[in-house]
Motif scaffolding. Structure first.
Motif, PDB file in Angstrom:
ATOM      1  N   ALA A 185       2.592   3.022   6.529  1.00 58.18           N
ATOM      2  CA  ALA A 185       2.260   2.201   5.366  1.00 58.18           C
ATOM      3  C   ALA A 185       1.122   1.211   5.659  1.00 58.18           C
ATOM      4  CB  ALA A 185       3.496   1.476   4.866  1.00 58.18           C
ATOM      5  N   PRO A 186       1.119   0.501   6.814  1.00 58.41           N
ATOM      6  CA  PRO A 186       0.010  -0.447   7.061  1.00 58.41           C
ATOM      7  C   PRO A 186      -1.353   0.240   7.141  1.00 58.41           C
ATOM      8  CG  PRO A 186       1.818  -0.866   8.580  1.00 58.41           C
ATOM      9  CD  PRO A 186       2.148   0.390   7.861  1.00 58.41           C
ATOM     10  N   GLU A 187      -1.404   1.417   7.729  1.00 58.52           N
ATOM     11  CA  GLU A 187      -2.670   2.125   7.840  1.00 58.52           C
ATOM     12  C   GLU A 187      -3.171   2.595   6.473  1.00 58.52           C
ATOM     13  OE1 GLU A 187      -0.023   2.911   9.752  1.00 58.52           O
ATOM     14  OE2 GLU A 187      -0.662   2.300  11.761  1.00 58.52           O
ATOM     15  N   ILE A 188      -2.255   3.083   5.646  1.00 62.26           N
ATOM     16  CA  ILE A 188      -2.637   3.551   4.308  1.00 62.26           C
ATOM     17  C   ILE A 188      -3.121   2.376   3.461  1.00 62.26           C
ATOM     18  CG2 ILE A 188      -1.753   4.558   2.165  1.00 62.26           C
ATOM     19  CD1 ILE A 188       0.018   6.343   3.895  1.00 62.26           C
ATOM     20  N   ILE A 189      -2.447   1.232   3.562  1.00 59.91           N
ATOM     21  CA  ILE A 189      -2.872   0.039   2.822  1.00 59.91           C
ATOM     22  C   ILE A 189      -4.250  -0.408   3.287  1.00 59.91           C
ATOM     23  CG2 ILE A 189      -2.377  -2.410   2.458  1.00 59.91           C
ATOM     24  CD1 ILE A 189       0.615  -1.639   2.489  1.00 59.91           C
ATOM     25  N   LEU A 190      -4.490  -0.369   4.586  1.00 58.28           N
ATOM     26  CA  LEU A 190      -5.802  -0.750   5.120  1.00 58.28           C
ATOM     27  C   LEU A 190      -6.891   0.187   4.606  1.00 58.28           C
ATOM     28  CD1 LEU A 190      -7.443  -2.553   7.058  1.00 58.28           C
ATOM     29  CD2 LEU A 190      -6.969  -0.856   8.834  1.00 58.28           C
ATOM     30  N   ILE A 191      -6.622   1.471   4.563  1.00 55.43           N
ATOM     31  CA  ILE A 191      -7.595   2.444   4.059  1.00 55.43           C
ATOM     32  C   ILE A 191      -7.885   2.188   2.585  1.00 55.43           C
ATOM     33  CG2 ILE A 191      -7.932   4.885   3.526  1.00 55.43           C
ATOM     34  CD1 ILE A 191      -6.409   5.486   6.160  1.00 55.43           C
ATOM     35  N   LEU A 192      -6.851   1.927   1.784  1.00 55.25           N
ATOM     36  CA  LEU A 192      -7.050   1.650   0.357  1.00 55.25           C
ATOM     37  C   LEU A 192      -7.860   0.375   0.135  1.00 55.25           C
ATOM     38  CD1 LEU A 192      -3.558   2.623  -1.099  1.00 55.25           C
ATOM     39  CD2 LEU A 192      -5.713   3.886  -1.286  1.00 55.25           C
ATOM     40  N   VAL A 193      -7.583  -0.668   0.938  1.00 49.94           N
ATOM     41  CA  VAL A 193      -8.346  -1.915   0.825  1.00 49.94           C
ATOM     42  C   VAL A 193      -9.811  -1.669   1.177  1.00 49.94           C
ATOM     43  CG1 VAL A 193      -8.643  -4.208   1.862  1.00 49.94           C
ATOM     44  CG2 VAL A 193      -6.382  -3.434   1.169  1.00 49.94           C
ATOM     45  N   LEU A 194     -10.078  -0.885   2.199  1.00 51.26           N
ATOM     46  CA  LEU A 194     -11.463  -0.575   2.572  1.00 51.26           C
ATOM     47  C   LEU A 194     -12.179   0.211   1.469  1.00 51.26           C
ATOM     48  CD1 LEU A 194     -11.094   0.312   6.362  1.00 51.26           C
ATOM     49  CD2 LEU A 194     -12.193  -1.689   5.347  1.00 51.26           C
ATOM     50  N   ILE A 195     -11.477   1.138   0.832  1.00 50.09           N
ATOM     51  CA  ILE A 195     -12.086   1.907  -0.256  1.00 50.09           C
ATOM     52  C   ILE A 195     -12.429   0.991  -1.421  1.00 50.09           C
ATOM     53  CG2 ILE A 195     -11.592   3.654  -2.008  1.00 50.09           C
ATOM     54  CD1 ILE A 195     -10.093   5.209   0.159  1.00 50.09           C
TER      55      ILE A 195
END
Length: 93
Positions: free
Chosen positions: A7-17
């Motif tokens: 979950a933390p990695e997916i949230i980080l990827i979404l924030v970067l997008i």
């Protein structure tokens, strides 16, 4: 080397997008991606059905009986445009 995405990695990827493209462009990008996927799916389906029709159809249809083909962008699209057949450039004048 690379583990599973949590979950933390997916949230980080979404924030970067969101930071890269901006919140205003994301819905437009998703809409155009969905439209492209529908077009690709309908074209693939048309090619499959055309291949099956050609396998069961005679090699030479009667002259003058062919209706113009139309291309539709998506299954619900009503703005079909006639498909232009490639010109026969084998004959010389």
């Amino acid at each position: 080397m690379f583990g599973r995405l949590g979950a933390p990695e997916i949230i980080l990827i979404l924030v970067l997008i969101v930071l890269l493209f901006g919140a205003k462009k994301l819905p437009d990008m998703a809409r155009s991606l969905g439209k492209s996927a529908r077009i690709l799916k309908s074209e693939a389906k048309a090619m499959r059905s055309e291949g099956q029709d050609n396998a069961s159809a005679p090699a030479d249809p009667p002259a003058g009986s062919a209706a113009p083909r139309t291309i539709k962008a998506a299954p619900g699209d009503v703005s079909g445009r006639p498909a232009s057949e490639p010109a026969d450039r084998t004959t010389q004048h």
